[in-house]
Design an enzyme around this catalytic site. Structure first.
Site, PDB file in Angstrom:
ATOM      1  CG  HIS A  32      -0.641  -6.541   8.702  1.00 37.74           C
ATOM      2  ND1 HIS A  32      -1.289  -6.265   7.520  1.00 37.74           N
ATOM      3  CD2 HIS A  32       0.067  -7.680   8.472  1.00 37.74           C
ATOM      4  CE1 HIS A  32      -0.997  -7.200   6.622  1.00 37.74           C
ATOM      5  NE2 HIS A  32      -0.167  -8.073   7.175  1.00 37.74           N
ATOM      6  CD  GLU A  33       2.508  -9.608  10.815  1.00 37.24           C
ATOM      7  OE1 GLU A  33       1.994 -10.745  10.783  1.00 37.24           O
ATOM      8  OE2 GLU A  33       3.061  -9.086   9.834  1.00 37.24           O
TER       9      GLU A  33
END
Length: 291
Positions: free
Chosen positions: A205-206
């Site tokens: 996600h990051e």
């Protein structure tokens, strides 16, 4: 030896997607990402991107690939062999395997270029976004240039408790290169104790932010949303795995299985084709990468 066996069993559990511990709805964690989400700030980023943009040509570049050199900086609380924050090699390899599996359809891959461990309790416990501790940590440890992904693993305590991670965007590199990178909660790696967010998808996600993507729920049901036209609009972040959820009147159910939503790790499984085009264009524009 027992701890290594336990970790291997936990990692096998991660791979097959089974929960490691039972959860009651009232006790479950919620995903929290500390990456910049202010609509006005992101609109400024987007104006800069549209001005600077090197387009990624769909069809011509669709099968292109690139390798991102990845540097892991493990921050621990003390010098003992069982220090809080320690990450065994097998757990780190599982994280890289997850990251590469998740990004394989996009043509991006991640090579573990270096790993270092730093004993610093202040960085470990106080490395939230915007803090002097995270600035000092990155200034001292960051390696490489715009193309290099630097990942820092810490604990988030106090006012940052519950945060899973945060990232910088490509557009910010030129003005703040020392700050570039991703900071994640160490227990979100595969086999960690932050279930249902312990299958390694926090880094996926990051990393999506690091390559230029916003949350799928950015802007809610209002245009331009996340600036990607094949992710249906979404009023609020998802939690759990509500596959049939539809919170906006525009076409399409919420993209709850997208890596840029807030669903459980086991629910996330895709980036869209236009997200892939956007991330490659961002990397070409701001990270000097070619495809």
């Amino acid at each position: 030896m027992r701890s290594q066996i336990a970790l291997l069993l936990a990692c096998i559990t991660c791979v097959i997607g089974l929960p490691q511990v039972p959860f009651e709805a009232a006790d479950r964690l919620s995903r929290k990402c500390g990456t910049e989400g202010d609509n006005h700030k992101l609109a400024q980023y987007e104006r800069s991107f549209q001005q600077d943009r090197i387009p990624f040509l769909e069809g011509i570049d669709a099968t292109s690939s690139a390798v991102i050199q990845t540097h892991f900086h493990i921050i621990v609380s003390d010098a003992s062999t069982e220090a809080e924050g320690s990450i065994p090699d097998v757990q780190l390899q599982m994280q890289m395997s997850t990251l590469n599996s998740d990004y394989r359809p996009t043509g991006l891959s991640f090579d573990l270029a270096s790993v270092d461990t730093t004993v610093n309790k202040d960085w470990f416990t106080n490395g939230g976004p915007g803090t002097p501790q995270q600035a000092e940590m990155k200034k001292n440890l960051r390696k490489g240039g715009a193309k290099d992904l630097n990942v820092y693993t810490v604990d988030f305590t106090g006012s940052w408790a519950g945060l899973l991670g945060y990232s910088t965007f490509p557009v910010a590199y030129k003005s703040a290169s020392d700050d570039d990178g991703i900071v994640i909660l160490y227990s979100t790696l595969p086999g960690g104790n932050s279930a249902p967010y312990n299958l390694g998808r926090t880094l996926t996600h990051e990393s999506g932010h690091w390559v230029g993507l916003y949350h799928t729920f950015q802007g809610g049901c209002t245009d331009p949303g996340d600036y990607v036209s094949d992710t249906p609009q979404e009023a609020t972040p998802a939690s759990g795995c509500p596959i049939s959820r539809d919170t906006c009147s525009s076409a399409g159910a919420d993209p709850t299985q997208n890596f840029m939503d807030y669903s459980d790790d086991s629910c996330m499984n895709n980036f869209t084709p236009l997200q892939t085009n956007r991330m490659k264009s961002q990397l070409m524009t701001y990270r000097n990468m070619t495809f």
